[in-house]
Design a protein around this motif. Structure first.
Motif, mmCIF file in Angstrom:
data_model
loop_
_atom_site.group_PDB
_atom_site.id
_atom_site.type_symbol
_atom_site.label_atom_id
_atom_site.label_comp_id
_atom_site.label_asym_id
_atom_site.label_seq_id
_atom_site.Cartn_x
_atom_site.Cartn_y
_atom_site.Cartn_z
ATOM 1 N N ILE A 190 0.843 -1.282 -0.085
ATOM 2 C CA ILE A 190 0.103 -0.183 -0.037
ATOM 3 C C ILE A 190 0.960 1.295 0.103
ATOM 4 C CG2 ILE A 190 -1.690 1.292 1.514
ATOM 5 C CD1 ILE A 190 -3.044 -1.084 2.097
ATOM 6 N N ALA A 191 1.902 1.039 0.902
ATOM 7 C CA ALA A 191 2.889 2.472 0.868
ATOM 8 C C ALA A 191 3.493 2.536 -0.518
ATOM 9 C CB ALA A 191 3.848 2.096 1.836
ATOM 10 N N ARG A 192 3.892 1.441 -1.192
ATOM 11 C CA ARG A 192 4.677 1.647 -2.350
ATOM 12 C C ARG A 192 3.381 2.190 -3.609
ATOM 13 N NH1 ARG A 192 8.359 -0.974 -5.641
ATOM 14 N NH2 ARG A 192 7.922 -0.357 -7.784
ATOM 15 N N ALA A 193 2.169 1.644 -3.340
ATOM 16 C CA ALA A 193 1.359 2.096 -4.384
ATOM 17 C C ALA A 193 0.751 3.465 -4.109
ATOM 18 C CB ALA A 193 0.007 1.302 -4.107
ATOM 19 N N PHE A 194 0.823 4.053 -3.062
ATOM 20 C CA PHE A 194 0.651 5.427 -2.709
ATOM 21 C C PHE A 194 1.738 6.296 -3.161
ATOM 22 C CE2 PHE A 194 1.623 8.976 0.043
ATOM 23 C CZ PHE A 194 0.400 9.728 -0.100
ATOM 24 N N GLN A 195 3.009 5.995 -2.864
ATOM 25 C CA GLN A 195 3.998 6.826 -3.374
ATOM 26 C C GLN A 195 4.013 6.894 -4.653
ATOM 27 O OE1 GLN A 195 8.262 7.157 -1.341
ATOM 28 N NE2 GLN A 195 8.501 5.598 -3.166
ATOM 29 N N ASP A 196 3.816 5.665 -5.359
ATOM 30 C CA ASP A 196 3.872 5.618 -6.889
ATOM 31 C C ASP A 196 2.803 6.646 -7.368
ATOM 32 O OD1 ASP A 196 5.805 3.776 -7.115
ATOM 33 O OD2 ASP A 196 4.681 2.057 -7.464
ATOM 34 N N ALA A 197 1.674 6.497 -6.777
ATOM 35 C CA ALA A 197 0.744 7.560 -7.544
ATOM 36 C C ALA A 197 0.940 9.188 -7.182
ATOM 37 C CB ALA A 197 -0.706 7.183 -6.545
ATOM 38 N N VAL A 198 1.638 9.455 -6.045
ATOM 39 C CA VAL A 198 2.114 10.916 -5.885
ATOM 40 C C VAL A 198 3.243 11.074 -6.985
ATOM 41 C CG1 VAL A 198 3.174 12.383 -4.433
ATOM 42 C CG2 VAL A 198 1.537 10.690 -3.633
ATOM 43 N N VAL A 199 4.148 10.107 -6.922
ATOM 44 C CA VAL A 199 5.386 10.431 -8.057
ATOM 45 C C VAL A 199 4.797 10.522 -9.338
ATOM 46 C CG1 VAL A 199 7.358 9.354 -9.139
ATOM 47 C CG2 VAL A 199 7.041 9.469 -6.496
ATOM 48 N N ASP A 200 4.012 9.611 -9.885
ATOM 49 C CA ASP A 200 3.332 9.609 -11.104
ATOM 50 C C ASP A 200 2.571 11.109 -11.231
ATOM 51 O OD1 ASP A 200 4.296 7.122 -11.985
ATOM 52 O OD2 ASP A 200 2.387 6.284 -11.849
ATOM 53 N N THR A 201 2.005 11.495 -10.271
ATOM 54 C CA THR A 201 1.056 12.690 -10.471
ATOM 55 C C THR A 201 2.157 13.890 -10.878
ATOM 56 O OG1 THR A 201 -0.792 11.691 -9.219
ATOM 57 C CG2 THR A 201 -0.494 14.288 -9.272
ATOM 58 N N PHE A 202 3.143 13.842 -9.992
ATOM 59 C CA PHE A 202 3.994 15.183 -10.066
ATOM 60 C C PHE A 202 4.831 15.038 -11.327
ATOM 61 C CE2 PHE A 202 3.994 15.555 -5.337
ATOM 62 C CZ PHE A 202 3.280 16.770 -5.447
ATOM 63 N N ALA A 203 5.180 13.650 -11.838
ATOM 64 C CA ALA A 203 5.974 13.369 -13.303
ATOM 65 C C ALA A 203 5.010 14.300 -14.393
ATOM 66 C CB ALA A 203 6.161 12.120 -13.350
ATOM 67 N N ILE A 204 3.713 13.853 -14.292
ATOM 68 C CA ILE A 204 2.762 14.314 -15.404
ATOM 69 C C ILE A 204 2.819 15.838 -15.492
ATOM 70 C CG2 ILE A 204 0.363 14.016 -16.140
ATOM 71 C CD1 ILE A 204 0.216 11.077 -15.030
ATOM 72 N N LYS A 205 2.477 16.434 -14.240
ATOM 73 C CA LYS A 205 2.169 17.701 -14.165
ATOM 74 C C LYS A 205 3.339 18.646 -14.476
ATOM 75 C CE LYS A 205 -2.042 17.644 -12.615
ATOM 76 N NZ LYS A 205 -3.325 18.389 -13.019
ATOM 77 N N VAL A 206 4.584 17.851 -13.940
ATOM 78 C CA VAL A 206 6.030 18.797 -14.298
ATOM 79 C C VAL A 206 6.163 18.676 -15.816
ATOM 80 C CG1 VAL A 206 8.281 18.674 -13.940
ATOM 81 C CG2 VAL A 206 6.748 18.529 -11.895
ATOM 82 N N ARG A 207 6.033 17.560 -16.367
ATOM 83 C CA ARG A 207 6.225 17.514 -17.879
ATOM 84 C C ARG A 207 5.420 18.361 -18.704
ATOM 85 N NH1 ARG A 207 8.450 13.306 -20.799
ATOM 86 N NH2 ARG A 207 8.341 11.981 -19.117
ATOM 87 N N ARG A 208 4.265 18.629 -18.092
ATOM 88 C CA ARG A 208 3.039 19.184 -18.850
ATOM 89 C C ARG A 208 3.581 20.863 -18.578
ATOM 90 N NH1 ARG A 208 -2.940 18.260 -16.979
ATOM 91 N NH2 ARG A 208 -2.357 16.310 -17.901
ATOM 92 N N ALA A 209 4.071 21.154 -17.345
ATOM 93 C CA ALA A 209 4.718 22.411 -16.978
ATOM 94 C C ALA A 209 5.779 22.930 -18.097
ATOM 95 C CB ALA A 209 4.900 22.616 -15.877
ATOM 96 N N LEU A 210 6.727 22.211 -17.992
ATOM 97 C CA LEU A 210 7.871 22.224 -18.739
ATOM 98 C C LEU A 210 7.418 22.365 -20.507
ATOM 99 C CD1 LEU A 210 10.405 19.558 -17.248
ATOM 100 C CD2 LEU A 210 10.700 22.158 -17.227
#
Length: 341
Positions: A235-255
């Motif tokens: 569960i901890a891994r899945a939560f962290q993966d969700a947060v990391v993926d969310t930031f990666a998608i938004k940062v890519r979009r912002a760049l």
């Protein structure tokens, strides 16, 4: 000019000395983790009282380390906000009192601007303009930075900050305070696959964040799942993966939208190694360079306050009157410092 920086916005007392000639020359930090661990979170009154005990002794330690005395201080910077009102008042009151006694200028600085500028303390600082992802216990911001004081907030959390989501999830999993680092350690033991949580607000345009739905998904998973160690780690891994993926998608979009070629990741959650690694890859894929402060300067610290204060004091800024803290202080209210004479 030597600037004394005072950080008391929450549960860490940070003191530092920054010299215009020599850079950062001394810093001290006292963490209140042990004080608040019993309660599972920060108790504002206890935080304020501990700041009262720590500020001046830490300042004296910094001065003694460099063979300086109070008369060598040319300016004082303190965290004016955002933060806990009582904690901010401690730093502001000490700063104003010292400024009066030493007859030197005093300036309250924006806590998140200080986080944003923390990578400037490193040997290879980022170049303007850059995109900054600021992720801390209380704030999640994507900011386009043209120069000091020239900020455009592109996205922010509409509910829980990422750090809050980490801490609340850690508590659900029975992890001790502070939850963020504990959850990161547990996630390293988790297998990917058994759980998958939503990547909130990534299926629509825009750069804002929302972590309340993700937190609810974790609550439901914890209620329905077994309580054994492998399940908690998954569960901890899945939560962290969700947060990391969310930031990666938004940062890519912002760049892509801004076209800038430098990325800064700062704030306490910015110390998360899985997040750093993923965002570094995103930056490389976009032809950008990523910069982060050293781990000691990701969490709240006096060095970032001293540096941010130096840049604005050197430009001639001063507190206009008596103590005026800003527990809530939007970044878009900051102005560009005037050129130095």
């Amino acid at each position: 000019m030597i600037v004394l920086g005072i950080e008391t916005s929450c549960d860490e007392t940070g003191i530092a000395l920054y010299s215009g000639d020599r850079g950062l020359i001394a810093h001290r930090l006292h963490s209140q983790v042990a004080t608040h661990a019993t309660y599972g979170g920060v108790v504002p009154e206890l935080a304020s009282r501990d700041h009262v005990r720590r500020v001046l002794p830490l300042a004296q330690d910094c001065l003694a380390e460099e063979g300086l005395d109070a008369g060598d201080i040319g300016g004082i910077a303190y965290a004016r906000g955002p933060g806990l009102a009582g904690a901010l008042l401690v730093g502001a009151s000490v700063a104003e009192g010292l400024g009066w006694a030493l007859d030197c200028p005093v300036l309250g600085v924006h806590h998140m601007e200080a986080h944003l500028l923390a990578p400037m303390l490193e040997p290879d600082p980022p170049a303007f303009p850059f995109l900054a992802l600021l992720v801390s216990g209380g704030h999640t911001l994507l900011v386009e930075v043209a120069d000091i004081g020239r900020y455009r907030v592109l996205g922010e959390s509409l509910d829980d900050a990422a750090g809050e989501a980490f801490d609340k999830t850690a508590k659900l999993l029975g992890l001790p305070y502070p939850g963020g680092p504990q959850l990161e350690a547990l996630a390293r033991e988790g297998e990917p696959g058994p759980f998958r949580f939503p990547r909130p607000m990534t299926d629509r345009p825009g750069l804002d964040f929302s972590f309340s739905g993700l937190k609810t998904a974790v609550v439901n998973a914890v209620r329905e799942a077994d309580e054994d160690a492998p399940t908690r780690a998954a569960i901890a891994r899945a939560f962290q993966d969700a947060v990391v993926d969310t930031f990666a998608i938004k940062v890519r979009r912002a760049l892509e939208q801004t076209g800038v070629r430098h990325l800064v990741v700062a704030g306490g959650v910015g110390a998360n190694q899985a997040l750093r690694g993923r965002l570094r890859q995103v930056a490389e894929d976009q032809g950008a360079v990523m910069a982060c402060p050293r781990l000691a300067f990701c969490t709240d610290n006096g060095a970032m306050i001293a540096y941010a204060g130096y840049r604005r004091l050197w430009a001639g800024e001063r507190d206009p009157g008596p103590v005026d803290i800003r527990p809530r202080w939007p970044m878009d209210e900051l102005r560009v410092p005037a050129p130095a004479d």
